[in-house]
Design a protein around this motif. Structure first.
Motif, short mmCIF file in Angstrom:
data_model
loop_
_atom_site.label_atom_id
_atom_site.label_comp_id
_atom_site.label_asym_id
_atom_site.label_seq_id
_atom_site.Cartn_x
_atom_site.Cartn_y
_atom_site.Cartn_z
N UNK A 1 28.22 20.60 6.83
CA UNK A 1 27.98 20.05 5.49
C UNK A 1 28.37 21.00 4.36
N UNK A 2 29.15 22.03 4.67
CA UNK A 2 29.58 22.96 3.63
C UNK A 2 28.50 23.91 3.18
N UNK A 3 27.40 23.98 3.93
CA UNK A 3 26.27 24.81 3.51
C UNK A 3 26.31 26.21 4.10
N UNK B 1 36.07 22.94 3.07
CA UNK B 1 34.88 23.74 3.37
C UNK B 1 35.13 24.78 4.45
N UNK B 2 36.25 25.51 4.29
CA UNK B 2 36.54 26.64 5.15
C UNK B 2 37.20 26.29 6.46
N UNK B 3 37.48 25.03 6.71
CA UNK B 3 38.12 24.64 7.97
C UNK B 3 39.59 25.01 7.95
N UNK B 4 40.08 25.40 9.11
CA UNK B 4 41.49 25.68 9.29
C UNK B 4 42.03 24.67 10.30
N UNK B 5 42.97 23.85 9.86
CA UNK B 5 43.54 22.81 10.72
C UNK B 5 45.02 23.07 10.91
N UNK B 6 45.47 22.89 12.15
CA UNK B 6 46.90 22.92 12.46
C UNK B 6 47.25 21.54 13.00
N UNK C 1 33.48 19.41 12.49
CA UNK C 1 32.58 20.21 11.66
C UNK C 1 31.96 21.33 12.49
N UNK C 2 31.24 22.21 11.81
CA UNK C 2 30.34 23.20 12.42
C UNK C 2 31.06 24.15 13.39
N UNK C 3 32.32 24.50 13.05
CA UNK C 3 33.00 25.54 13.82
C UNK C 3 33.78 25.03 15.02
N UNK D 1 34.15 24.17 -1.19
CA UNK D 1 35.10 25.07 -0.56
C UNK D 1 36.33 24.34 -0.06
N UNK D 2 37.49 24.92 -0.28
CA UNK D 2 38.74 24.33 0.17
C UNK D 2 39.00 24.65 1.63
#
Length: 737
Positions: A621-623, A657-662, A586-588, A685-686
């Motif tokens: 937390x998607x905020x 929630x805006x995460x980009x996973x590889x 989370x959190x970047x 958020x997706x």
């Protein structure tokens, strides 16, 4: 009773002082003596009121019995041929007591080691060989056979027996031990044995299954405890010691020497030695005598050594050596040893591959010295078990603090490693935590922790209670100065979840908070409320200058590991039975997690509403959908396994929630319910469009593969062929995958 014996009995009655002529000493009663040698026929019962003189080989053949009552003394003449041999089918009942031991010793007060031959017992229990029922010739007399198929064979009873000055030598390859057990079965009772000043080994097991307890070996020339030729019994409460001034005539004397087969010449023979040692101390105070190894297991042997302790200031090349030119120890070997020795010259452990259960630990007590009081041997203070002084880790560390490997430390309160503080934890240490939410370690920004374990000597953080369950204590938190998500254009920071007075975050993605390697975190995750609870390992804005690898987290409340921003890379992570998510981002967070394995065992249950394998948010937390950076991370070589058929996993992989996973080379296994294999959709958020996931579905109870509302720009490839996390890297944990 027929046996070759010469009786030289003298019985004198003392005179009173009144009857004694002037200038003559009064007569002193003389003990009657008998000479022993030859072959016993029927039953030979010795008389404790007599003294026996062993003048040759005394053999107890098939069908014969040698009875030696408590308090009997047998003195042997000097020579290789002076020994007692109990042949197959013969029996010896040497039943001493603590106050009336049986003593087998030399007939000279000036005797030294190797004066006479010792005691040999031949049985009918299995030994290693090319086929079942293999037999072999006794080393000192090839005409005397041992071995067979009867593991329960009974050669009699040996209790409270002292064997002194044994080990006479015929040649470099043919010599006696103090006590030689050839194919002896577990129907034989052997306990409370004292072997001292012996040439060759104190005791050697050539195959067989006999169990031996309460054995004290002092100043024996070669090995203290020797196992070979398929021995499969248990030696318990054994103490071997070399005193100051002791020297050996051998090239490679050891504490324990174990071969699977005879001399390593039968690697394909069965059975190979597979034995247990419980409660053992090896002590050397011989300043001028090198011990080759304290524990040497080789040539196909499997050893299960529990509660071992090595002490002393004499030189020891290796604490443990599992290698040999004729074959190493099996990887099933288990060793738990505490190193209290101060002069290890080469290294702690020598092996060619990982051994899952070979561990150097704190706190082992070794043999119980009180069991040897009957021998009259006086242990020095240095022989005493390592007394672990107990101490709490300071709750505020502002300078460099190195824990003492000879102490037992407790986490008793909130331990804060402050800015400029350093906490160093040596390999092999076990840190115990008191119960409660407030008992944790928090490394603050600018502080450092160096917990540098090894595969052979990992560092363990655990509960102070053997009956502990998940959530017992608070776990380990590290705060760094790396980037976390927040308002654009700012250097963002945030408050630690469990202590809002302590901040994390910054602008230094190369920040260095120290080293965690080969670390076990058990029973963590204490809870303050539903929203404030500890993970096993919490990484708050930790930078990639920090080294974290080979981590085992088990039986934890909340997540096994959670990354709150930061850039740290973590590899070789095993998470077992953690209450919420296995791997949480989370959190970047913008680093890489590689070689990670998460498992729920059969019977596991969660207290959480939505436990997952992977849970990833771009922001906290998607905020903060407009915050920067959003999490953009990699997972390589991951296995997620649910074997808990009574516990549903909401998602194996949830990115939102805006995460980009590889995520590459992922494998999902198990028979427990998994509601969705991959889900990239969320009301806040997706997942980011660039998300790419490659996963193999090996699980058998997946309700849905993926969500049709996943972002159009994301790639979810569910296909065969992924291998997931290699399991060979987790042998050091002691957990069997």
């Amino acid at each position: 009773m027929a046996f070759a014996a010469i009786v030289s009995a003298v019985s004198l009655t003392s005179c009173s002082d009144e009857d004694t002529p002037n200038n003559q000493e009064p007569d002193v009663p003389t003990v009657e003596t008998e000479e022993l040698s030859g072959t016993v026929e029927g039953t030979l019962t010795l008389d404790a009121s007599k003294e026996y003189h062993l003048t040759g080989t005394l053999t107890v053949p098939d069908g014969a019995t040698l009875e030696i009552p408590a308090g009997t003394t047998i003195k042997a003449a000097k020579g290789f041929d002076k020994y007692i041999l109990v042949a197959q089918g013969g029996k010896i009942n040497a039943k001493g007591t603590a106050d009336k031991p049986i003593i087998l010793t030399a007939d000279s007060e000036d005797a030294t080691s190797g004066y006479w031959g010792g005691l040999i017992i031949n049985g009918k229990a299995p030994i290693s060989g090319a086929s079942a029922g293999t037999t072999a010739g006794t080393e000192v007399d090839n005409n005397q056979i041992y071995g067979g198929t009867d593991a329960a064979d009974n050669s009699g009873v040996i209790e409270y027996v002292q064997l002194l000055y044994t080990g006479a030598r015929s040649s470099a390859d043919i010599e006696h031990n103090g006590l030689t057990l050839n194919g002896v079965g577990n129907g034989t009772t052997i306990s409370n044995i004292y072997i001292a000043e012996g040439a060759d080994d104190a005791i050697e097991f050539f195959g067989g299954s006999v169990n031996v307890s309460n054995l004290l070996a002092v100043n024996c020339d070669d090995d203290m405890f020797d196992f070979t030729q398929g021995y499969c019994g248990t030696l318990s409460n054994c103490y071997g010691v070399w005193e100051n001034g002791f020297t050996s005539t051998e090239e490679d004397p050891r504490g324990v020497e174990a071969d699977g087969n005879l001399d390593g010449n039968g690697p394909d023979h069965t059975p190979q030695a597979d034995f247990t040692i419980e409660n053992m101390t090896i002590a050397t105070f011989a300043a001028n005598q090198n011990m080759n190894d304290a524990i040497k297991i080789r040539r196909g042997a499997t050893a299960h050594i529990k509660n071992a302790l090595v002490v002393g200031n004499g030189p020891i090349e290796n604490l443990i050596d599992l290698t040999d030119g004729k074959g190493d120890a099996t990887t099933g070997t288990e060793i738990s040893v505490t190193n209290g020795a101060t002069n290890i010259t080469d290294g702690l452990v020598n092996h060619n591959e990982e051994y899952a259960n070979v561990n150097i630990v704190n706190g082992n007590t070794g043999a119980d010295q009180a069991a040897f009081a009957w021998t009259g041997y006086q242990f020095s203070e240095a022989d005493a078990p390592v007394a672990m002084e107990e101490e709490n880790i300071p709750t505020e560390i502002t300078a460099e603090v190195t824990l003492d490997a000879n102490k037992q430390y407790f986490i008793n309160g909130s331990v804060h490693v402050k800015d400029g503080g350093i906490l160093r934890i040596p390999a092999g240490m076990t840190i115990k935590a008191r119960e409660g939410f407030e008992n944790f370690i928090l490394v603050e920004r600018g502080g450092k922790i160096f917990a540098e374990g090894t595969a052979d000597a990992p560092i363990t953080f655990t509960a102070d209670n053997e009956t502990a369950v998940s959530g017992y204590w608070g776990g380990l938190i590290i705060n760094g100065k790396a980037v976390i998500s927040g308002e654009a254009g700012k250097t963002n920071e945030a408050a630690t979840e469990i202590d809002n007075n302590v901040m994390y975050g910054g602008n230094d993605n190369t920040d260095d908070s120290g080293v965690l390697t080969y670390v076990r975190l058990l029973y963590t995750g204490a809870r303050s409320s539903a929203d404030i609870e500890h993970n096993g390992l919490t990484l708050n804005a930790v930078g990639n200058g920090t080294k974290i690898d080979h981590i085992y987290i088990a039986e934890g409340a909340d997540d096994a590991i959670e990354f709150f921003g930061g850039s740290v890379n973590v590899s070789n992570l095993l998470a077992v039975n953690c209450d919420d998510d296995m791997f949480d981002f989370t959190q970047g967070y913008c680093g890489t997690l590689s070689n990670c394995y998460g498992r729920w065992e059969a019977g596991f249950t969660s207290t959480e509403e939505d436990p997952r394998g992977v849970e990833a948010d771009g922001n906290l937390d998607g905020n903060g959908p407009d915050h920067t950076p959003q999490a953009d991370f990699k997972i390589e070589n991951m296995t997620i396994e649910n074997l808990a058929e009574g516990q549903a996993m909401q998602d194996a992989i949830k990115v939102r929630r805006g995460a980009k996973a590889t995520i590459t080379n992922a494998l999902v296994l198990g028979t427990g319910v998994i509601e969705e294999l991959v889900d990239l959709q969320d009301s806040k958020g997706n997942a980011a469009d660039g998300t790419s996931i490659q996963v193999t579905k090996g699980a058998t109870n997946v309700e849905k593969d993926t969500n049709d509302k996943n972002p159009a720009g994301a790639v979810v490839k569910i296909a065969d062929g992924n291998t997931g996390c290699p399991t060979t890297d987790f042998g050091w944990t002691g957990y069997e995958l």
